[in-house]
Structures are given as structure tokens and as C-alpha cells.
Design a protein around this motif. Sequence first.
Motif, short mmCIF file in Angstrom:
data_model
loop_
_atom_site.label_atom_id
_atom_site.label_comp_id
_atom_site.label_asym_id
_atom_site.label_seq_id
_atom_site.Cartn_x
_atom_site.Cartn_y
_atom_site.Cartn_z
N VAL A 172 0.85 -1.19 0.00
CA VAL A 172 0.00 0.00 0.00
C VAL A 172 0.89 1.23 0.00
O VAL A 172 1.66 1.46 0.94
CB VAL A 172 -0.93 0.01 1.23
N LEU A 173 0.82 2.02 -1.06
CA LEU A 173 1.67 3.20 -1.22
C LEU A 173 0.80 4.46 -1.09
O LEU A 173 0.13 4.85 -2.05
CB LEU A 173 2.36 3.17 -2.58
N PRO A 174 0.80 5.09 0.08
CA PRO A 174 -0.04 6.28 0.27
C PRO A 174 0.57 7.51 -0.38
O PRO A 174 1.77 7.75 -0.30
CB PRO A 174 -0.08 6.43 1.80
N TYR A 175 -0.27 8.27 -1.07
CA TYR A 175 0.13 9.53 -1.69
C TYR A 175 1.40 9.41 -2.53
O TYR A 175 2.40 10.09 -2.27
CB TYR A 175 0.31 10.62 -0.63
N PRO A 176 1.39 8.54 -3.55
CA PRO A 176 2.55 8.47 -4.45
C PRO A 176 2.76 9.81 -5.14
O PRO A 176 1.88 10.67 -5.17
CB PRO A 176 2.16 7.36 -5.44
N ARG A 177 3.95 9.97 -5.72
CA ARG A 177 4.33 11.29 -6.26
C ARG A 177 3.45 11.75 -7.41
O ARG A 177 3.28 12.96 -7.60
CB ARG A 177 5.79 11.25 -6.72
N PHE A 178 2.93 10.81 -8.18
CA PHE A 178 2.21 11.20 -9.38
C PHE A 178 0.85 10.51 -9.46
O PHE A 178 0.67 9.40 -8.97
CB PHE A 178 3.04 10.84 -10.63
N GLU A 179 -0.08 11.19 -10.06
CA GLU A 179 -1.36 10.69 -10.52
C GLU A 179 -2.35 10.31 -9.45
O GLU A 179 -3.37 10.94 -9.28
CB GLU A 179 -1.17 9.48 -11.45
N SER A 180 -2.12 9.22 -8.73
CA SER A 180 -3.13 8.63 -7.86
C SER A 180 -3.00 9.14 -6.42
O SER A 180 -2.01 9.76 -6.03
CB SER A 180 -3.03 7.11 -7.88
N VAL A 181 -4.01 8.82 -5.63
CA VAL A 181 -4.00 9.13 -4.19
C VAL A 181 -3.43 7.95 -3.41
O VAL A 181 -2.75 8.12 -2.40
CB VAL A 181 -5.42 9.45 -3.71
N LEU A 182 -3.68 6.73 -3.92
CA LEU A 182 -3.20 5.52 -3.26
C LEU A 182 -2.93 4.46 -4.32
O LEU A 182 -3.74 4.24 -5.21
CB LEU A 182 -4.26 5.00 -2.28
N ASP A 183 -1.78 3.80 -4.21
CA ASP A 183 -1.49 2.65 -5.05
C ASP A 183 -1.55 1.39 -4.19
O ASP A 183 -1.02 1.37 -3.07
CB ASP A 183 -0.09 2.74 -5.66
N VAL A 184 -2.19 0.35 -4.71
CA VAL A 184 -2.25 -0.95 -4.04
C VAL A 184 -1.66 -1.97 -5.00
O VAL A 184 -2.20 -2.19 -6.08
CB VAL A 184 -3.70 -1.34 -3.66
N VAL A 185 -0.56 -2.59 -4.60
CA VAL A 185 0.11 -3.58 -5.43
C VAL A 185 -0.15 -4.95 -4.82
O VAL A 185 0.24 -5.22 -3.69
CB VAL A 185 1.62 -3.32 -5.52
N GLU A 186 -0.82 -5.81 -5.57
CA GLU A 186 -1.12 -7.16 -5.11
C GLU A 186 0.04 -8.10 -5.47
O GLU A 186 0.57 -8.04 -6.57
CB GLU A 186 -2.41 -7.65 -5.78
N LEU A 187 0.42 -8.97 -4.54
CA LEU A 187 1.48 -9.95 -4.76
C LEU A 187 0.94 -11.34 -4.46
O LEU A 187 0.40 -11.57 -3.38
CB LEU A 187 2.69 -9.70 -3.86
N VAL A 188 1.14 -12.26 -5.40
CA VAL A 188 0.84 -13.67 -5.18
C VAL A 188 1.99 -14.48 -5.74
O VAL A 188 2.66 -14.07 -6.69
CB VAL A 188 -0.49 -14.09 -5.85
#
Length: 221
Positions: free
Chosen positions: A202-218
Motif C-alpha cells: 500500500v503506497l499512500p500519496y505516491p508522487r504522481f497521478e493517484s492518491v493511493l497505489d495498491v500492489v497485489e502480490l501472489v
Amino acid sequence: MDIKSTTKRTWLATGACIVLAGCGASASRAAVVGAGAGSPLDTDRDTDWRRVATVADRARLRGWRGAWVDALAQVDRHELATDPILFDPDHALADALPPEGSYRCRTFKLGARGGVGPTYSASAWFACRIDSSGGTDVISLVKVDGSQRPVGTVFADTASRAVFLGTMELGDEKRPMRYGRDANRDMAGLIERIGTQRWRVVLPYPRFESVLDVVELVPAA
């Protein structure tokens, strides 16, 4: 999985390449990063993320819940209903550190900065790798391919949460920029286990574009 929005966006967009996978970089680089040769952090010096993180990234990590609230408020509830566990900010299980190995990853970008752009997008799956560092609780996480490749270190924190600090490696660069040298490349996030063999970054307030990035790993098949 196809991009759902009309604009394709990467893990952290920097304009170098729009598509996540297939833009270059050899898979063999993952072994180099995992061994520490290309690490953007000097984990031999300090394994406490609080002493490693920049002031800006500590602030971003403190604001993780606010980022979730801000992002989810912008996303259509029907999009969130496709995977309620993944998009539940309070769903975090014990044993947060992913084991060493190859993974499939995909990125969901939630919310739009300044109301500009899509409020929800999902990438195709791409290759990631987790490597241990001498049997300690510090491990590395690297995106194996593509022209924009997050590279960083995962630090143990609490039983249900780990911390990711890293940078964005671009194009044909052979090693990542040192963490802390360029705020636009720095990345900070939380790693949580959300299933038997399922994790998210969970990447809160990334530098560009989005408010939150969620990267799923399996785990990779």
C-alpha cells in the motif's frame, strides 16, 4: 487483466513508458538486487526503517489511513466490490513478510490527484521477486521487468505490517538511484498479508497521478 481506465498507468508513472511490462530489462537483474549489489538502501548500516526513511516518506506512511479514505471516496463502489478484501484498509493478517521467491504482481491506482484523470485503474500482471538478506528480517522487493522498476527493501515492523522503502529504476539504468537522492523517485509503502498466499503493498500519496497505489502480490505459478 486489461487496464480498466482509458489511460494506462504504471506502478509509479514518470513518463518513460506507459505500458508496465515488455519495455526492457533482464529478469536476471533480480538476483543482483536481492544480493544487495544494486540496493538503493544501505541495510547493512541500519535495519530500522524509521532511521532510514526520509522526513517526507515518514509523513506519507503516517498518513496511510487518510490516503485510503481520500482514495476510496473517489472510486465507484462497484469497482471496490470486485475484491473487497484487497480494498479493505483494515484487513491485515499476521506474518506480514512475504517469503523469498518469485511473484506475480499487479497495481491498482485509486483516486486522482487534483481530480485529474481516472479514479480507478488496474494493470496487467507483471513479474516481481522477493529475496532475503542473510536470513534477517530485512528482505528486498524488485519489479523484474519493464522500463519503470520499483526496487527497494522491506523492513519488519509489526506482526501484521512491514514497511517498503525504495526507488524507481528507469529505462536502461543498470542500478537504482540511491534512496533519498530524488524525492520524485523515492517510494514508501506498507506491506500486509491479506490471504493464505496473498500480500499487498500500500503506497499512500505516491508522487504522481493517484492518491493511493495498491500492489497485489501472489506467488508465481
